[in-house]
Design an enzyme around this catalytic site. Structure first.
Site, PDB file in Angstrom:
ATOM      1  N   GLU A 259       0.868  -0.737  -0.035  1.00  0.00           N
ATOM      2  CA  GLU A 259       0.391  -0.266   0.258  1.00  0.00           C
ATOM      3  C   GLU A 259       0.822   1.290  -0.045  1.00  0.00           C
ATOM      4  O   GLU A 259       2.206   1.821   0.770  1.00  0.00           O
ATOM      5  CB  GLU A 259      -0.819   0.147   0.781  1.00  0.00           C
ATOM      6  CG  GLU A 259      -2.088  -0.938   1.445  1.00  0.00           C
ATOM      7  CD  GLU A 259      -2.595  -0.953   2.427  1.00  0.00           C
ATOM      8  OE1 GLU A 259      -2.793  -0.316   3.542  1.00  0.00           O
ATOM      9  OE2 GLU A 259      -3.472  -1.581   2.617  1.00  0.00           O
ATOM     10  N   HIS A 282      -8.049   1.601   2.361  1.00  0.00           N
ATOM     11  CA  HIS A 282      -8.138   0.757   4.115  1.00  0.00           C
ATOM     12  C   HIS A 282      -8.461   1.374   4.872  1.00  0.00           C
ATOM     13  O   HIS A 282      -7.896   2.310   5.355  1.00  0.00           O
ATOM     14  CB  HIS A 282      -6.281   1.049   4.497  1.00  0.00           C
ATOM     15  CG  HIS A 282      -5.834  -0.046   5.121  1.00  0.00           C
ATOM     16  ND1 HIS A 282      -5.139  -0.968   4.685  1.00  0.00           N
ATOM     17  CD2 HIS A 282      -6.511  -0.986   6.099  1.00  0.00           C
ATOM     18  CE1 HIS A 282      -5.141  -1.516   5.927  1.00  0.00           C
ATOM     19  NE2 HIS A 282      -5.377  -1.493   7.070  1.00  0.00           N
TER      20      HIS A 282
END
Length: 398
Positions: A259, A282
């Site tokens: 990420e 997220h």
């Protein structure tokens, strides 16, 4: 006393730590290993992170002033817990504070995918009026399969049942069913009957690649798939193949194997561009309510460990919740869990003519932690002698 908080941790954490006397430094993004070591080198005692900062053995080895780490999230797999325990560094998280936020996101995704909202809204933005019921369904009466029946899975079970979903779940741990939810004996059984599969497993190394091509193939045709747990547990290439083939009707993904480290950084995934996929950055636990709750909760645990010796809800040290702090008369001893340590500690107090008035002991994974409140402060010489004992990892006074 210094604290470093990374990754946009809520101001409630700053307020909590500053009220306890800490000088707090805030940084918006996560840090690399070298950057983190440099940031911790100036006497930082408390570190606050979220899911994107990794605290490695090297970081812990090179940060001698670090007392505790707060994971302002649910997961703690981004921290080398074993090394932290070996060094007596307490690690704390927020196992309950954002469960409702994650559950509400998953429920929203289930309904959105069942009604084909991602595709419908995209076509409206493109100027196409596509009023059709084809492929759109109510969720009432459908079967939700929950993989991982922990804090989030159980609350999702309760809310989903209230919406009229039938709930089945699979977990390797022995967990009681909530409401009318039904436990199944195997993951394969769940996959064969569930109209929606939602993953809620943790990030332990053994779960890497947990859900791949075989699991997608075993899913009920035209089922929906949701992952709001950990990115590394799913083979997203296999998910893409099953979405393109039509075997999986839609998916929602909130977590990814790699990420971006900071707000606004570029993002890429093999799932981009698919109109039957919801991609979110997220944000399962990212609501104002959850982040405020997490902020003060974890910050309070850090402060109480550093200033009072409490290890309540620590994920890597024995859990001790001592009573109200008597100024100048408390000693905390973290030690190897060996026979006779408590007797030797109490003998030290007795030899000094000091009386033990309150004592709390817990053990975990070869470690013992005892907090002792005495009638009078133990002498500096006695404390020094304890610190040199072969079983002692650290001894602190408050």
């Amino acid at each position: 006393m210094k604290a470093l908080l990374l990754e946009n941790i809520h101001p409630a954490a700053v307020e909590t730590l500053e009220a306890r006397g800490y000088d707090v430094e805030l940084r918006a993004g996560s840090l690399s290993e070298d950057e983190l070591i440099a940031a911790l080198s100036d006497g930082v005692q408390l570190l606050g992170i979220r899911s994107n900062t990794t605290v490695t053995k090297r970081v812990l080895d090179e940060s001698p002033d670090l007392l505790a780490i707060g994971c302002f999230c649910i997961g703690t797999n981004q921290v080398d817990l074993a090394t932290a325990a070996e060094k007596g560094i307490g690690v704390f998280n927020a196992p309950y504070s954002n469960t409702r936020s994650v559950v509400e996101l998953v429920i929203a995704e289930i309904i959105s995918l069942a009604r084909r909202l991602p595709e419908k809204t995209q076509r409206m933005h493109e100027g196409t009026w596509d009023k059709s019921a084809k492929g759109s369904h109510e969720v009432r009466g459908r079967t939700l399969g929950i993989v991982g029946y922990g804090n989030i899975g159980t609350q999702l079970s309760t809310v989903a049942e209230a919406l009229g979903l039938n709930v089945v779940f699979y977990d390797t741990a022995d967990r009681p069913a909530h409401g009318t939810a039904r436990r199944v004996r195997s993951l394969r059984e769940l996959l064969e009957i569930a109209d929606v599969v939602s993953l809620h497993v943790d990030g332990r190394p053994g779960n890497a690649g947990f859900f791949g091509a075989d699991e997608f193939a075993a899913m009920k045709p035209r089922a929906l798939f949701i992952n709001a747990s950990r990115g590394m547990v799913v083979d997203y290439e296999a998910l893409r193949d099953n979405l393109l083939s039509g075997h999986i009707a839609g998916a929602a993904v909130d977590v990814f194997p790699a990420e971006p480290k900071a707000q606004g950084d570029p993002f890429d995934s093999v799932l981009r561009g698919l109109d039957n996929v919801i991609l979110t950055p997220h944000i399962g636990g990212s609501t104002q309510e959850a982040q405020e709750e997490i902020g003060w909760f974890v910050a309070e645990k850090l402060a109480r460990f550093a200033l009072e010796g409490s290890t309540a809800l620590s994920v890597n040290l024995p859990a001790v919740l001592p009573s109200e702090l008597p100024p100048g008369r408390r000693i905390g001893l973290l030690h190897r869990n060996l026979p006779g340590v408590l007797a030797e500690l109490n003998a030290t107090f007795a030899a000094a003519g000091d009386n033990v008035v309150d004592q709390h002991l817990a053990t975990k994974d070869g470690l013992g932690y005892v907090v002792t409140d005495a009638a009078a402060p133990l002498s500096a010489e006695a404390v020094e002698a304890l610190s040199k004992a072969e079983y002692c990892m650290w001894v602190r006074t408050w």
